[in-house]
Design an enzyme around this catalytic site. Structure first.
Site, mmCIF file in Angstrom:
data_model
loop_
_atom_site.group_PDB
_atom_site.id
_atom_site.type_symbol
_atom_site.label_atom_id
_atom_site.label_comp_id
_atom_site.label_asym_id
_atom_site.label_seq_id
_atom_site.Cartn_x
_atom_site.Cartn_y
_atom_site.Cartn_z
ATOM 1 N N CYS A 1 45.066 45.869 40.742
ATOM 2 C CA CYS A 1 44.048 46.336 39.778
ATOM 3 C C CYS A 1 42.707 46.301 40.505
ATOM 4 O O CYS A 1 41.859 45.444 40.243
ATOM 5 C CB CYS A 1 44.024 45.452 38.539
ATOM 6 S SG CYS A 1 45.620 45.262 37.711
ATOM 7 N N ALA A 2 42.520 47.221 41.435
ATOM 8 C CA ALA A 2 41.433 47.108 42.406
ATOM 9 C C ALA A 2 40.045 47.308 41.816
ATOM 10 O O ALA A 2 39.067 46.760 42.319
ATOM 11 C CB ALA A 2 41.649 48.109 43.542
ATOM 12 N N ASP B 1 54.069 53.601 37.675
ATOM 13 C CA ASP B 1 53.942 54.841 38.442
ATOM 14 C C ASP B 1 54.937 54.844 39.614
ATOM 15 O O ASP B 1 55.273 53.796 40.167
ATOM 16 C CB ASP B 1 52.495 54.929 38.974
ATOM 17 C CG ASP B 1 52.137 56.306 39.494
ATOM 18 O OD1 ASP B 1 52.765 56.735 40.472
ATOM 19 O OD2 ASP B 1 51.215 56.942 38.948
ATOM 20 N N LYS C 1 37.271 42.787 45.764
ATOM 21 C CA LYS C 1 38.294 41.937 46.378
ATOM 22 C C LYS C 1 39.075 42.716 47.442
ATOM 23 O O LYS C 1 39.539 42.137 48.430
ATOM 24 C CB LYS C 1 39.221 41.373 45.314
ATOM 25 C CG LYS C 1 38.507 40.465 44.322
ATOM 26 C CD LYS C 1 39.438 39.974 43.248
ATOM 27 C CE LYS C 1 38.669 39.429 42.066
ATOM 28 N NZ LYS C 1 37.914 40.487 41.338
ATOM 29 N N ASP D 1 44.455 41.219 39.588
ATOM 30 C CA ASP D 1 43.258 40.800 38.834
ATOM 31 C C ASP D 1 43.322 41.569 37.520
ATOM 32 O O ASP D 1 42.788 42.664 37.394
ATOM 33 C CB ASP D 1 41.996 41.128 39.636
ATOM 34 C CG ASP D 1 40.733 40.598 38.970
ATOM 35 O OD1 ASP D 1 40.860 39.888 37.954
ATOM 36 O OD2 ASP D 1 39.636 40.901 39.452
ATOM 37 N N CYS E 1 39.329 36.893 34.582
ATOM 38 C CA CYS E 1 38.016 36.260 34.407
ATOM 39 C C CYS E 1 37.887 35.835 32.945
ATOM 40 O O CYS E 1 36.908 36.121 32.269
ATOM 41 C CB CYS E 1 36.871 37.169 34.854
ATOM 42 S SG CYS E 1 36.941 38.841 34.198
#
Length: 417
Positions: free
Chosen positions: A228-229, A283, A234, A299, A352
């Site tokens: 989950c860029a 996908d 990161k 993330d 987070c």
């Protein structure tokens, strides 16, 4: 304080407290529409409006919830956070408003934990901390403005060298207490035109986010996936850990977020990053990498309640129902990402958020359903990296203790050689 300045602030607070879009997006759009506002006016509006959001539960209780109009919130916020007195507001207010403001000054607040901690009751009910003193300390930590942290791009510069250069150029700064590649600046200086930023030697990144990348443990020559860029903070850290070797995939379902990665990637000097737009977590691009990745970082999309120092509106834009919807996404994304991990490979699940419902409970449910994975204590990984930080089996950072955003991370290892 002029009538027009108060009107601008009233309008911004009114738009922000609809909670139909992020507060920073409201502010950016308003400043674009009113591009003749001076820098001092913009600063006053931004600081006061965000001060209002950080203290909105208390301000509404002070004014009375049914009477807390955007104008009244703006006036009280100016007195509380911009330190203006009733006389200094006289040009912008009516005689009746000034009389009302005088009465507000001596008013006492109800003795309630949600008001004192500035957290909605539903959030408090779901926190792992249930001792009122601990909840209050957490809430007060979340009300503080976040520091400005930088990550040094180790492909281009060492931290000591970057600190020396920053100080020589007039920036007050110090090493971050935990991350070995972090620098904490004093204040909020503009960096967009600064040479070290423009050439990719430094990036803005919260120390907690840096620690997430570090515990992923990416190495030279590996195949690594940032599942989950987003805008890639990161991803860039992982690429530097890999010394721009191997293959690093940056997956995301948002084309806009991935497009934000492009200029950062160009500055970084990395050549091993492969951004990939996904239609969903299942996908075909994901299926092609099944069982091939050495490290996968998830993330996950979450409530963001650990980022209230930066995004105080999130505590009003989220709800118990929205968190339940996120839980389903988190479980599905983690299960899908786990298929990429090779035997002996590492899967890092991170959010987070401060809620166990989004954190340890998701991890425990995954481990029950996937007995081929086991939990690797984060304390062991941090010790290996000579990072002095003890948060238990999982990483749980808290603003009032660690002065970072409220990150959670669990490291899972696929069994086998």
């Amino acid at each position: 304080m002029s009538h027009s300045q108060l009107k601008h602030l009233e309008t911004v607070i009114g738009q922000m407290t609809r909670f139909d879009r992020p507060a920073d997006a409201v502010l950016s759009a308003y400043f674009r529409e009113h591009n003749k506002l001076g820098s001092q006016e913009r600063h006053l509006i931004a600081e006061t409006a965000f001060g209002c959001l950080r203290n909105l539960i208390r301000l509404r209780a002070l004014i009375a919830p049914d009477k807390a109009t955007p104008r009244r919130l703006a006036m009280v916020a100016l007195m509380q956070f911009s330190r203006l007195n009733v006389k200094e507001l006289s040009d912008a207010t009516s005689a009746g408003e000034r009389e009302w403001l005088g009465g507000i000054k001596g008013k006492t607040l109800p003795d309630a934990l949600d008001i004192a901690a500035e957290l909605p009751a539903w959030v408090i009910e779901r926190l792992p901390e249930q001792d009122p003193a601990e909840v209050l300390a957490l809430g007060q930590g979340l009300m503080q403005a976040a520091p400005l942290d930088l990550r040094v791009n180790t492909l281009k510069m060492k931290r000591e060298e970057a600190i020396e250069r920053l100080r020589a150029d007039g920036f007050a700064c110090a090493p971050t207490p935990y991350s070995p590649i972090g620098i904490r600046l004093e204040g909020k200086p503009a960096l967009a035109k600064y040479e070290l930023f423009r050439n990719g030697a430094i990036e803005v990144q919260d120390e907690g986010s840096q620690l997430l990348g570090l515990i992923t443990g990416a190495r030279r020559g590996e195949m690594v996936v940032d599942f989950c860029a987003g805008a890639g903070g990161k991803t860039l850290l992982l690429g530097a850990l890999m010394a721009s070797s191997g293959r690093l995939y940056a997956f995301d379902v948002s084309e806009k977020r991935l497009s934000n990665l492009k200029p950062r990637l160009a500055r970084s000097g990395l050549s091993n990053v492969h951004p990939q737009l996904l239609a969903h977590e299942n996908d075909t691009k994901v299926k092609r990498l099944a069982g091939k990745a050495d490290r996968v970082l998830v993330d996950a999309p979450c409530s963001g309640l650990g980022t209230l120092r930066r995004n105080p509106d999130l505590k009003f834009r989220q709800s118990p129902e929205s968190v339940l919807e996120l839980n389903a996404k988190q479980a599905a994304i983690l299960a899908s990402a786990s298929r990429l991990v090779k035997a002996g490979g590492r899967l890092v699940y991170a959010t987070c958020s401060l809620l166990p419902q989004e954190n340890r409970e998701i991890v425990d449910a995954f481990l029950t359903d996937h007995p081929d994975f086991s939990l690797l204590p984060v304390s062991e990984i941090l010790a290996e990296q000579k990072i002095t930080l003890e948060t238990g089996d999982c990483l749980q950072l808290k603003p009032h203790i660690h002065n970072t955003d409220g990150f959670f991370a669990a490291v899972l290892v696929r069994k086998g050689n």
